[in-house]
Design a protein around this motif. Structure first.
Motif, PDB file in Angstrom:
ATOM      1  N   SER A   1      28.216 -32.622  53.500  1.00  0.00           N
ATOM      2  CA  SER A   1      28.886 -33.164  52.313  1.00  0.00           C
ATOM      3  C   SER A   1      27.895 -33.749  51.318  1.00  0.00           C
ATOM      4  N   GLU A   2      26.694 -34.111  51.784  1.00  0.00           N
ATOM      5  CA  GLU A   2      25.704 -34.641  50.862  1.00  0.00           C
ATOM      6  C   GLU A   2      25.204 -33.576  49.891  1.00  0.00           C
ATOM      7  N   ASN A   3      24.981 -32.345  50.364  1.00  0.00           N
ATOM      8  CA  ASN A   3      24.516 -31.255  49.491  1.00  0.00           C
ATOM      9  C   ASN A   3      25.115 -29.946  49.998  1.00  0.00           C
ATOM     10  N   PRO A   4      26.376 -29.697  49.694  1.00  0.00           N
ATOM     11  CA  PRO A   4      27.019 -28.484  50.234  1.00  0.00           C
ATOM     12  C   PRO A   4      26.424 -27.189  49.689  1.00  0.00           C
ATOM     13  N   GLN A   5      25.942 -27.214  48.451  1.00  0.00           N
ATOM     14  CA  GLN A   5      25.384 -25.994  47.865  1.00  0.00           C
ATOM     15  C   GLN A   5      24.107 -25.563  48.580  1.00  0.00           C
ATOM     16  N   GLN A   6      23.337 -26.529  49.035  1.00  0.00           N
ATOM     17  CA  GLN A   6      22.116 -26.197  49.750  1.00  0.00           C
ATOM     18  C   GLN A   6      22.417 -25.476  51.058  1.00  0.00           C
TER      19      GLN A   6
END
Length: 391
Positions: free
Chosen positions: A58-63
């Motif tokens: 959830s902190e960086n879903p795109q990564q």
């Protein structure tokens, strides 16, 4: 026996169930865990480890999505390149083979929702050539590997060099023919009409001079005209035996003809044509490696395709299976005398021949060339590894 025993019936049953592919709906890509049923998947989603993975995602879903997309693309293209090369193939065939591996990246974790979207993306990015047909989407891998490009350039250079050698050989033959014709006088024949001035006059052909004459001067003309058979009257015009040649003529006879020089030139050229690779399409070979198991050891196969000179795609004669093998794992097959073979190495490489006999002491054979400019020539002492049976 405890419940957690490795050899308990329940443990064995669980291991059997966990083998192979399971349902995609019960697979967690973040944790890379496959559950067998809905209850197991529900328990996994409530577990502490799964909750930690969700917090990280959830902190960086795109990564995370980019990482899974890149892994999926690289594995898919690697399978397409290794398995099918640059051949045109249906995208579903490649995908089914890709997902047969249990640890593959699932498409629902990537940026593409369907296989069609992924196929279109490959075409837009230039990784593959894609085309749509009534049967579905077809893809063709575009190989941009520098090693492959360099190998293709070397093959084109070799083809160009072979064409140059053929042109040099043609010019050499023309030069030999011209030299052979220089010493001969080219007389222009004179053609006349065959007229009979007198009906009672007989037509006499003089075969010695090659011209037709009509005369009635001789009381008893011969049908063959004046020839070497006459023993009376005029001197014979044709001599069956000539006088012994002088020293100048003997030197001229000893000089090699144009055909002899051409044959010697071709043989010298072919002597230097021996290479360390011998695979050719449509020949019968035998598998000698034991790494594939007893199923293929000492079995015969037919070479269907040669890759990079040293690797072949073979089809087993008995089972029809296709294998990709190096030439060090294969050996030639010697047929019975009278059968057709293909010369794989040496001076007559690429020519078809007929096996005459086999010399078991010297591990060689005697063949008769059946194709090429030296057709009909008998060659002795050809090693076993230089010939193989035709498919």
């Amino acid at each position: 026996m405890g419940k957690t025993d490795f050899l308990s019936p329940k443990a064995i049953a669980n291991r059997i169930k966990s083998k192979g592919l399971q349902k995609l709906r019960w697979y967690c890509q973040m944790c890379q865990k496959q559950c067998r049923d809905e209850n197991g998947f529900k328990c996994h989603c409530m577990s502490e480890s799964h909750q930690r993975q969700l917090l990280l995602a959830s902190e960086n879903p795109q990564q995370f999505m980019d990482y899974f997309s890149e892994e999926f693309r690289n594995d898919f293209l690697e399978l397409l390149r290794r398995r099918f090369g640059t051949k045109r193939v249906h995208n579903n065939i490649v995908y089914n083979e890709y997902i047969s591996h249990r640890e593959h990246i699932h498409m629902n974790a990537t940026q593409w929702e369907t296989l069609t979207d992924f196929t279109k993306w490959l075409g837009r990015e230039g990784f593959c050539k894609v085309d749509e047909t009534p049967k579905g989407w077809y893809i063709q891998y575009i190989d941009r590997d520098p090693e492959t490009i360099r190998r293709q350039q070397e093959q084109e250079k070799k083809k160009k060099q072979d064409l140059d050698d053929e042109e040099k050989t043609a010019r050499f033959i023309e030069e030999q023919v011209r030299r052979g014709l220089e010493g001969k006088e080219q007389g222009t024949p004179v053609y006349t009409e065959l007229n009979r001035e007198n009906d009672e006059e007989k037509v006499v052909f003089n075969l010695n001079k090659g011209a037709s004459t009509s005369t009635a001067a001789h009381p008893k003309p011969s049908l063959l005209g004046p020839s070497g058979l006459k023993t009376t009257g005029a001197a014979p015009t044709v001599k069956r035996k000539e006088a012994p040649p002088v020293s100048g003529q003997s030197k001229e006879k000893k000089r090699k003809t144009a055909l002899d020089e051409i044959i010697e030139f071709e043989e010298e050229k072919k002597k230097s044509a021996r290479t360390d690779y011998w695979l050719q399409p449509e020949i019968v070979v035998k598998i000698i490696t034991k790494k594939l198991g007893e199923k293929y050891h000492k079995k015969k196969a037919v070479v269907k395709e040669v890759i990079d000179k040293y690797t072949a795609v073979v089809r087993m004669i008995d089972s029809g299976d296709k294998l990709k093998l190096d030439q060090t794992h294969l050996e030639t097959v010697i047929p019975a005398p009278g059968k057709r073979v293909l010369v794989l190495n040496g001076g007559y490489r690429g020519n078809e021949a007929t096996l005459e006999c086999i010399n078991e002491k010297t591990f060689s054979a005697t063949i008769v060339i059946e194709s090429g400019p030296l057709k009909g020539r008998q060659v002795e002492g050809v090693p076993y590894e230089d010939i193989s049976k035709r498919a």
